[in-house]
Write a protein that holds these residues in place. Structure first.
Motif, PDB file in Angstrom:
ATOM      1  N   ASP A   1       0.829  -1.209   0.000  1.00  0.00           N
ATOM      2  CA  ASP A   1       0.000   0.000   0.000  1.00  0.00           C
ATOM      3  C   ASP A   1       0.861   1.256   0.000  1.00  0.00           C
ATOM      4  O   ASP A   1       0.523   2.254  -0.662  1.00  0.00           O
ATOM      5  CB  ASP A   1      -0.917  -0.005   1.224  1.00  0.00           C
ATOM      6  N   TRP A   2       1.981   1.231   0.739  1.00  0.00           N
ATOM      7  CA  TRP A   2       2.890   2.375   0.707  1.00  0.00           C
ATOM      8  C   TRP A   2       3.492   2.548  -0.691  1.00  0.00           C
ATOM      9  O   TRP A   2       3.600   3.669  -1.205  1.00  0.00           O
ATOM     10  CB  TRP A   2       4.007   2.205   1.733  1.00  0.00           C
ATOM     11  N   ALA A   3       3.901   1.455  -1.315  1.00  0.00           N
ATOM     12  CA  ALA A   3       4.492   1.543  -2.654  1.00  0.00           C
ATOM     13  C   ALA A   3       3.492   2.119  -3.648  1.00  0.00           C
ATOM     14  O   ALA A   3       3.839   2.995  -4.462  1.00  0.00           O
ATOM     15  CB  ALA A   3       4.956   0.160  -3.104  1.00  0.00           C
ATOM     16  N   ASP A   4       2.252   1.654  -3.585  1.00  0.00           N
ATOM     17  CA  ASP A   4       1.226   2.166  -4.504  1.00  0.00           C
ATOM     18  C   ASP A   4       0.980   3.657  -4.268  1.00  0.00           C
ATOM     19  O   ASP A   4       0.802   4.428  -5.216  1.00  0.00           O
ATOM     20  CB  ASP A   4      -0.080   1.395  -4.311  1.00  0.00           C
ATOM     21  N   TRP A   5       0.980   4.074  -3.000  1.00  0.00           N
ATOM     22  CA  TRP A   5       0.743   5.483  -2.678  1.00  0.00           C
ATOM     23  C   TRP A   5       1.883   6.363  -3.192  1.00  0.00           C
ATOM     24  O   TRP A   5       1.647   7.473  -3.688  1.00  0.00           O
ATOM     25  CB  TRP A   5       0.592   5.639  -1.170  1.00  0.00           C
ATOM     26  N   LEU A   6       3.110   5.862  -3.077  1.00  0.00           N
ATOM     27  CA  LEU A   6       4.275   6.637  -3.513  1.00  0.00           C
ATOM     28  C   LEU A   6       4.595   6.434  -4.999  1.00  0.00           C
ATOM     29  O   LEU A   6       5.549   7.025  -5.520  1.00  0.00           O
ATOM     30  CB  LEU A   6       5.503   6.263  -2.676  1.00  0.00           C
ATOM     31  N   ASN A   7       3.791   5.591  -5.651  1.00  0.00           N
ATOM     32  CA  ASN A   7       3.931   5.357  -7.086  1.00  0.00           C
ATOM     33  C   ASN A   7       5.308   4.785  -7.447  1.00  0.00           C
ATOM     34  O   ASN A   7       5.966   5.242  -8.388  1.00  0.00           O
ATOM     35  CB  ASN A   7       3.654   6.645  -7.879  1.00  0.00           C
ATOM     36  N   VAL A   8       5.731   3.788  -6.685  1.00  0.00           N
ATOM     37  CA  VAL A   8       6.960   3.058  -7.014  1.00  0.00           C
ATOM     38  C   VAL A   8       6.618   1.569  -7.083  1.00  0.00           C
ATOM     39  O   VAL A   8       5.642   1.125  -6.455  1.00  0.00           O
ATOM     40  CB  VAL A   8       8.087   3.289  -5.978  1.00  0.00           C
ATOM     41  N   PRO A   9       7.375   0.783  -7.817  1.00  0.00           N
ATOM     42  CA  PRO A   9       7.092  -0.651  -7.867  1.00  0.00           C
ATOM     43  C   PRO A   9       7.154  -1.278  -6.475  1.00  0.00           C
ATOM     44  O   PRO A   9       8.001  -0.916  -5.654  1.00  0.00           O
ATOM     45  CB  PRO A   9       8.213  -1.199  -8.770  1.00  0.00           C
ATOM     46  N   ARG A  10       6.263  -2.202  -6.224  1.00  0.00           N
ATOM     47  CA  ARG A  10       6.230  -2.842  -4.913  1.00  0.00           C
ATOM     48  C   ARG A  10       7.549  -3.537  -4.593  1.00  0.00           C
ATOM     49  O   ARG A  10       8.019  -3.498  -3.449  1.00  0.00           O
ATOM     50  CB  ARG A  10       5.064  -3.839  -4.848  1.00  0.00           C
ATOM     51  N   HIS A  11       8.120  -4.179  -5.591  1.00  0.00           N
ATOM     52  CA  HIS A  11       9.386  -4.871  -5.361  1.00  0.00           C
ATOM     53  C   HIS A  11      10.478  -3.891  -4.949  1.00  0.00           C
ATOM     54  O   HIS A  11      11.316  -4.203  -4.096  1.00  0.00           O
ATOM     55  CB  HIS A  11       9.820  -5.623  -6.617  1.00  0.00           C
ATOM     56  N   THR A  12      10.470  -2.699  -5.528  1.00  0.00           N
ATOM     57  CA  THR A  12      11.485  -1.695  -5.192  1.00  0.00           C
ATOM     58  C   THR A  12      11.416  -1.327  -3.720  1.00  0.00           C
ATOM     59  O   THR A  12      12.424  -1.329  -3.007  1.00  0.00           O
ATOM     60  CB  THR A  12      11.300  -0.429  -6.051  1.00  0.00           C
ATOM     61  N   LEU A  13      10.221  -1.011  -3.247  1.00  0.00           N
ATOM     62  CA  LEU A  13      10.091  -0.618  -1.843  1.00  0.00           C
ATOM     63  C   LEU A  13      10.395  -1.789  -0.918  1.00  0.00           C
ATOM     64  O   LEU A  13      11.055  -1.618   0.114  1.00  0.00           O
ATOM     65  CB  LEU A  13       8.692  -0.072  -1.569  1.00  0.00           C
ATOM     66  N   SER A  14       9.945  -2.972  -1.274  1.00  0.00           N
ATOM     67  CA  SER A  14      10.226  -4.150  -0.450  1.00  0.00           C
ATOM     68  C   SER A  14      11.726  -4.371  -0.297  1.00  0.00           C
ATOM     69  O   SER A  14      12.224  -4.631   0.805  1.00  0.00           O
ATOM     70  CB  SER A  14       9.577  -5.384  -1.078  1.00  0.00           C
ATOM     71  N   ALA A  15      12.455  -4.226  -1.406  1.00  0.00           N
ATOM     72  CA  ALA A  15      13.915  -4.403  -1.350  1.00  0.00           C
ATOM     73  C   ALA A  15      14.562  -3.319  -0.495  1.00  0.00           C
ATOM     74  O   ALA A  15      15.505  -3.596   0.260  1.00  0.00           O
ATOM     75  CB  ALA A  15      14.485  -4.379  -2.763  1.00  0.00           C
ATOM     76  N   LEU A  16      14.062  -2.100  -0.584  1.00  0.00           N
ATOM     77  CA  LEU A  16      14.624  -1.007   0.206  1.00  0.00           C
ATOM     78  C   LEU A  16      14.364  -1.211   1.700  1.00  0.00           C
ATOM     79  O   LEU A  16      15.224  -0.896   2.525  1.00  0.00           O
ATOM     80  CB  LEU A  16      14.035   0.332  -0.252  1.00  0.00           C
ATOM     81  N   VAL A  17      13.194  -1.732   2.050  1.00  0.00           N
ATOM     82  CA  VAL A  17      12.907  -2.023   3.460  1.00  0.00           C
ATOM     83  C   VAL A  17      13.920  -3.023   3.995  1.00  0.00           C
ATOM     84  O   VAL A  17      14.509  -2.844   5.071  1.00  0.00           O
ATOM     85  CB  VAL A  17      11.473  -2.563   3.629  1.00  0.00           C
TER      86      VAL A  17
ATOM     87  N   ALA B   1       2.755  13.274   7.994  1.00  0.00           N
ATOM     88  CA  ALA B   1       1.846  14.049   7.152  1.00  0.00           C
ATOM     89  C   ALA B   1       1.341  13.193   5.989  1.00  0.00           C
ATOM     90  O   ALA B   1       0.166  13.270   5.602  1.00  0.00           O
ATOM     91  CB  ALA B   1       2.551  15.296   6.626  1.00  0.00           C
ATOM     92  N   GLU B   2       2.235  12.376   5.445  1.00  0.00           N
ATOM     93  CA  GLU B   2       1.851  11.518   4.325  1.00  0.00           C
ATOM     94  C   GLU B   2       0.831  10.471   4.793  1.00  0.00           C
ATOM     95  O   GLU B   2      -0.092  10.117   4.059  1.00  0.00           O
ATOM     96  CB  GLU B   2       3.085  10.837   3.745  1.00  0.00           C
ATOM     97  N   TRP B   3       1.014   9.996   6.019  1.00  0.00           N
ATOM     98  CA  TRP B   3       0.058   9.038   6.565  1.00  0.00           C
ATOM     99  C   TRP B   3      -1.326   9.665   6.716  1.00  0.00           C
ATOM    100  O   TRP B   3      -2.339   9.048   6.394  1.00  0.00           O
ATOM    101  CB  TRP B   3       0.564   8.525   7.914  1.00  0.00           C
ATOM    102  N   ARG B   4      -1.355  10.910   7.193  1.00  0.00           N
ATOM    103  CA  ARG B   4      -2.640  11.605   7.327  1.00  0.00           C
ATOM    104  C   ARG B   4      -3.288  11.802   5.963  1.00  0.00           C
ATOM    105  O   ARG B   4      -4.516  11.703   5.825  1.00  0.00           O
ATOM    106  CB  ARG B   4      -2.434  12.952   8.038  1.00  0.00           C
ATOM    107  N   ALA B   5      -2.472  12.086   4.960  1.00  0.00           N
ATOM    108  CA  ALA B   5      -3.002  12.264   3.608  1.00  0.00           C
ATOM    109  C   ALA B   5      -3.599  10.950   3.091  1.00  0.00           C
ATOM    110  O   ALA B   5      -4.661  10.949   2.438  1.00  0.00           O
ATOM    111  CB  ALA B   5      -1.898  12.754   2.671  1.00  0.00           C
ATOM    112  N   ARG B   6      -2.954   9.847   3.386  1.00  0.00           N
ATOM    113  CA  ARG B   6      -3.486   8.542   2.982  1.00  0.00           C
ATOM    114  C   ARG B   6      -4.839   8.283   3.641  1.00  0.00           C
ATOM    115  O   ARG B   6      -5.784   7.830   2.992  1.00  0.00           O
ATOM    116  CB  ARG B   6      -2.506   7.427   3.365  1.00  0.00           C
ATOM    117  N   GLU B   7      -4.908   8.571   4.922  1.00  0.00           N
ATOM    118  CA  GLU B   7      -6.163   8.336   5.636  1.00  0.00           C
ATOM    119  C   GLU B   7      -7.279   9.236   5.093  1.00  0.00           C
ATOM    120  O   GLU B   7      -8.423   8.794   4.936  1.00  0.00           O
ATOM    121  CB  GLU B   7      -5.960   8.569   7.130  1.00  0.00           C
TER     122      GLU B   7
END
Length: 214
Positions: free
Chosen positions: A22-38, A63-69
Motif C-alpha cells: 500500500d505504501w508503494a502504490d501510494w508513492l507510485n513506485v514498484p512494490r518490489h522496489t520498496l520491499s527491497a529497500l525495506v 503528514a503523508e500518513w494523514r493524507a493517505r487516511e
C-alpha cells in the motif's frame, strides 16, 4: 519455566506484504522496489520507515500518513493478513495455561484492526498506546508490568533480532526467534538471532514452549 508468551505482530502474526504494498502504490513506485529497500535499511540497523525516505527524501511520513487516511487509503488489516498458524498456536498455548499477549510496534489504528480479529489472547497492546517503541527499554518495561509473570517467566516471540530478541533478553525475558518473513530468514543462522528457542512456525514453537510451562 514459562507462564506468559508475548508475540510481536509484524512478520510474526501478520504478513506485512499488504502494508508495504500500500505504501508503494501510494508513492507510485514498484512494490518490489520498496520491499527491497525495506530489507536494505533494516539489515543496516536503520528504521524500516527510512525506506520511504530513500524513495522520497523530503517526505514527512506522519503528514503523508494523514493524507493517505484522508484519501481513504489508510492502513487495512484483516483475517487474510494473518499467517495461517496464528489462531491454532495461540489457542494451544492458552489451553496449556499460558498467559498469551500480543505487543508490537503498531499504530492505534492497527490495534483496532487487530482487536476486531478476536485473536485467542489475554491482552493486546501496541507501541502507540504505550508511548514507547521497540527496541527501547521502556517498551519492555511496560511489557513486564503488563504481562502476568516475572520477567524470567515471560518469553517474547519475534522475527527481528535487534528489535525483538536483544532488547527482550536485556530486560531479563526469555526469547524465541521465528524464522519467518524477510528478516526472520535473513538473520536465522546468524549469531544475532541467539534465542532460547528457535522455530520455523508458530505451531512448532507452541509445542516447544508447552514443555516448559508451569
Amino acid at each position: 519455566m514459562i507462564r506468559a508468551a508475548v508475540f510481536d505482530v509484524g512478520e510474526t502474526l501478520v504478513n506485512d506484504t499488504r502494508y508495504w504494498s500500500d505504501w508503494a502504490d501510494w508513492l507510485n513506485v514498484p512494490r518490489h522496489t520498496l520491499s527491497a529497500l525495506v530489507g536494505a535499511v533494516v539489515t543496516q540497523g536503520r528504521h524500516n520507515l527510512d525506506a520511504l525516505r530513500l524513495v522520497r527524501p523530503d517526505i514527512d511520513v506522519a503528514a503523508e500518513w494523514r493524507a493517505r487516511e484522508a484519501a481513504g487509503r489508510g492502513e487495512t488489516l484483516d483475517e487474510s493478513d494473518l499467517y495461517p498458524d496464528v489462531r491454532e498456536a495461540l489457542a494451544t498455548l492458552q489451553d496449556a495455561g499460558v498467559w498469551v499477549g500480543i505487543a508490537g510496534n503498531q499504530s492505534i489504528g492497527a490495534a483496532g484492526h487487530l482487536r476486531a480479529l478476536n485473536l485467542p489472547c489475554d491482552a493486546l497492546a501496541v507501541s502507540d498506546e504505550w508511548g514507547a517503541e521497540k527496541p527501547s527499554p521502556e517498551f519492555f518495561k511496560r511489557l513486564i508490568g503488563w504481562a502476568h509473570a516475572a520477567p524470567d517467566q515471560i518469553v517474547y516471540v519475534g522475527d527481528h533480532p535487534a528489535n525483538d530478541l536483544a532488547p527482550a533478553r536485556d530486560a531479563g525475558l526469555k526469547t524465541a526467534h521465528l524464522r519467518r518473513g524477510p528478516l526472520g530468514h535473513y538473520w536465522a543462522d546468524s549469531q544475532h538471532a541467539h534465542a532460547d528457542w528457535k522455530a520455523n512456525s508458530l505451531d512448532e514453537l507452541a509445542a516447544q514452549l508447552i514443555g516448559h510451562t508451569i
